[in-house]
Enzyme design. Structure first.
Site, mmCIF file in Angstrom:
data_model
loop_
_atom_site.group_PDB
_atom_site.id
_atom_site.type_symbol
_atom_site.label_atom_id
_atom_site.label_comp_id
_atom_site.label_asym_id
_atom_site.label_seq_id
_atom_site.Cartn_x
_atom_site.Cartn_y
_atom_site.Cartn_z
ATOM 1 N N ASN A 1 -2.534 28.266 -51.375
ATOM 2 C CA ASN A 1 -1.097 28.070 -51.204
ATOM 3 C C ASN A 1 -0.508 29.378 -50.694
ATOM 4 O O ASN A 1 -0.413 30.350 -51.431
ATOM 5 C CB ASN A 1 -0.491 27.692 -52.575
ATOM 6 C CG ASN A 1 1.022 27.623 -52.542
ATOM 7 O OD1 ASN A 1 1.638 27.651 -51.478
ATOM 8 N ND2 ASN A 1 1.639 27.541 -53.718
ATOM 9 N N SER B 1 -3.532 33.296 -60.765
ATOM 10 C CA SER B 1 -4.266 34.565 -60.675
ATOM 11 C C SER B 1 -5.782 34.404 -60.568
ATOM 12 O O SER B 1 -6.537 35.195 -61.130
ATOM 13 C CB SER B 1 -3.904 35.482 -61.846
ATOM 14 O OG SER B 1 -2.526 35.791 -61.820
ATOM 15 N N GLY C 1 0.784 34.597 -60.278
ATOM 16 C CA GLY C 1 1.226 35.837 -59.643
ATOM 17 C C GLY C 1 1.394 36.994 -60.611
ATOM 18 O O GLY C 1 1.984 38.018 -60.273
ATOM 19 N N HIS D 1 5.004 22.254 -57.517
ATOM 20 C CA HIS D 1 4.665 23.644 -57.819
ATOM 21 C C HIS D 1 5.752 24.260 -58.708
ATOM 22 O O HIS D 1 6.934 23.959 -58.552
ATOM 23 C CB HIS D 1 4.506 24.447 -56.523
ATOM 24 C CG HIS D 1 3.905 25.786 -56.777
ATOM 25 N ND1 HIS D 1 4.651 26.851 -57.227
ATOM 26 C CD2 HIS D 1 2.616 26.216 -56.721
ATOM 27 C CE1 HIS D 1 3.836 27.887 -57.407
ATOM 28 N NE2 HIS D 1 2.603 27.527 -57.107
ATOM 29 N N GLU E 1 -1.389 24.657 -63.640
ATOM 30 C CA GLU E 1 -1.041 26.046 -63.356
ATOM 31 C C GLU E 1 -0.098 26.564 -64.433
ATOM 32 O O GLU E 1 1.127 26.371 -64.350
ATOM 33 C CB GLU E 1 -0.345 26.151 -62.001
ATOM 34 C CG GLU E 1 -1.205 25.701 -60.842
ATOM 35 C CD GLU E 1 -0.714 26.304 -59.533
ATOM 36 O OE1 GLU E 1 -1.462 27.067 -58.939
ATOM 37 O OE2 GLU E 1 0.426 26.038 -59.138
ATOM 38 N N GLU F 1 7.176 27.003 -58.698
ATOM 39 C CA GLU F 1 8.265 27.695 -57.997
ATOM 40 C C GLU F 1 9.280 26.697 -57.452
ATOM 41 O O GLU F 1 10.472 26.983 -57.380
ATOM 42 C CB GLU F 1 7.681 28.579 -56.882
ATOM 43 C CG GLU F 1 7.007 29.812 -57.472
ATOM 44 C CD GLU F 1 5.814 30.314 -56.701
ATOM 45 O OE1 GLU F 1 5.671 29.992 -55.509
ATOM 46 O OE2 GLU F 1 4.993 31.041 -57.303
ATOM 47 N N LYS G 1 2.462 30.036 -49.770
ATOM 48 C CA LYS G 1 3.877 30.233 -50.136
ATOM 49 C C LYS G 1 4.669 30.731 -48.908
ATOM 50 O O LYS G 1 4.338 30.363 -47.796
ATOM 51 C CB LYS G 1 3.963 31.183 -51.324
ATOM 52 C CG LYS G 1 3.028 30.742 -52.463
ATOM 53 C CD LYS G 1 3.261 31.443 -53.747
ATOM 54 C CE LYS G 1 2.281 30.904 -54.798
ATOM 55 N NZ LYS G 1 2.474 31.477 -56.107
HETATM 56 P P1 PGA Z 1 -1.484 33.065 -57.790
HETATM 57 O O1 PGA Z 1 -0.648 31.748 -57.466
HETATM 58 O O2 PGA Z 1 -2.921 32.770 -57.461
HETATM 59 O O3 PGA Z 1 -0.896 34.130 -56.924
HETATM 60 O O4 PGA Z 1 -1.300 33.353 -59.252
HETATM 61 C C1 PGA Z 1 -1.144 30.486 -57.768
HETATM 62 C C2 PGA Z 1 -0.164 29.434 -57.326
HETATM 63 O O5 PGA Z 1 1.041 29.655 -57.410
HETATM 64 O O6 PGA Z 1 -0.569 28.344 -56.884
#
Ligand code: PGA
Length: 252
Positions: free
Chosen positions: A9, A215, A175, A97, A169, A99, A11
């Protein structure tokens, strides 16, 4: 056998030029990897989807959208429909997601509508959900995940599930550099599979791929992916580097 998936992803990262460069490198690197029952997906931004889709036409790499609107068309400034995605040969969409939920107010109810719209247009869905830190600390994480899945997906009939991939997740691991331990991931994935088994027949729960996200890096991927109910990963930060993403693909 359940399909394994590594999905990146991207983003809101990578310009048009950078997208072309990253896709080119990924295509080159992936040729050296023997993928067994494994799919590799990338999700660039809307404006770069068509280019990525064209560039990967003959590659094993598949392209997904990070979002879409639930309506067929209409006065929804700034939005993109499922049909538009299909029109540029994008057959997968990431929905739910954290976010999108946190910054754009996406609720389970809205996501149920998006899920229906995606399925109506024959899109595959990578459906994300997960608890925030307070839920985990207060021991509410199972309940939260259960309601997120039930509210957005349990109105579907069994057949629809062949188009669904789940992505657990935990928001506190996205992140942050903090990963759920492989055992924490396995515990939740097994819980999710059981939940699906209770609502549908066990062939649905045994067939659905459940990805872990939060992560994931080349250094921890192998251990996470080794767990029985973890069928791959949804990768954020590490998907922006060829070396890291390919390291994760190799781990699976
Ligand atoms: P990340 O994000 O690997 O940077 O923690 C995962 C995601 O948001 O799908």
């Amino acid at each position: 056998m359940r399909t394994k998936i590594v999905a990146g992803n991207w983003k809101m990262n990578k310009t048009y030029k950078e997208t072309k460069a990253l896709v080119k490198e990924l295509k080159k690197s992936i040729k050296d990897v023997a993928l067994v029952n494994t799919r590799v997906v990338i999700a660039p931004t809307f404006v770069n989807l068509q280019k990525a889709s064209k560039m990967t036409k003959k590659s094993v790499i598949e392209v997904a959208s990070q979002n879409m609107h639930q309506a067929d068309s209409g006065a929804f400034t700034g939005e993109i429909s499922a049909e538009m995605l299909k029109g540029i040969y994008v057959d997968i969409v990431i929905l739910g997601h954290s976010e999108r939920r946190e910054y754009f107010g996406e609720t389970d109810e809205l996501l149920a509508l998006k899920v229906d719209a995606a399925l109506k247009n024959n899109l595959e869905i990578i459906f994300c959900f997960g608890e925030v830190l307070e839920d985990r600390k207060s021991g509410n994480h199972f309940k939260v995940v259960e309601s997120q899945i039930k509210n957005a997906l349990f109105h579907l009939d069994s057949d629809a599930w062949s188009h669904i991939t789940l992505a657990y997740e935990p928001v506190w691991a996205i992140g942050t550099g903090e990963t759920a331990s492989p055992d924490q991931a396995q515990e939740m994935h097994a819980f999710i599979r059981e939940l699906v088994a209770e609502r549908y027949l066990s062939d649905v729960s045994e067939e659905v791929s459940i990805l872990y996200g939060g992560s994931v890096k080349p250094g921890n991927a192998e251990e996470i992916f080794s767990k029985a109910d973890v069928d791959g990963g949804l990768i954020g930060g590490a998907a922006l580097s060829v070396k890291d993403f390919m390291g994760i693909v190799k781990a699976i």
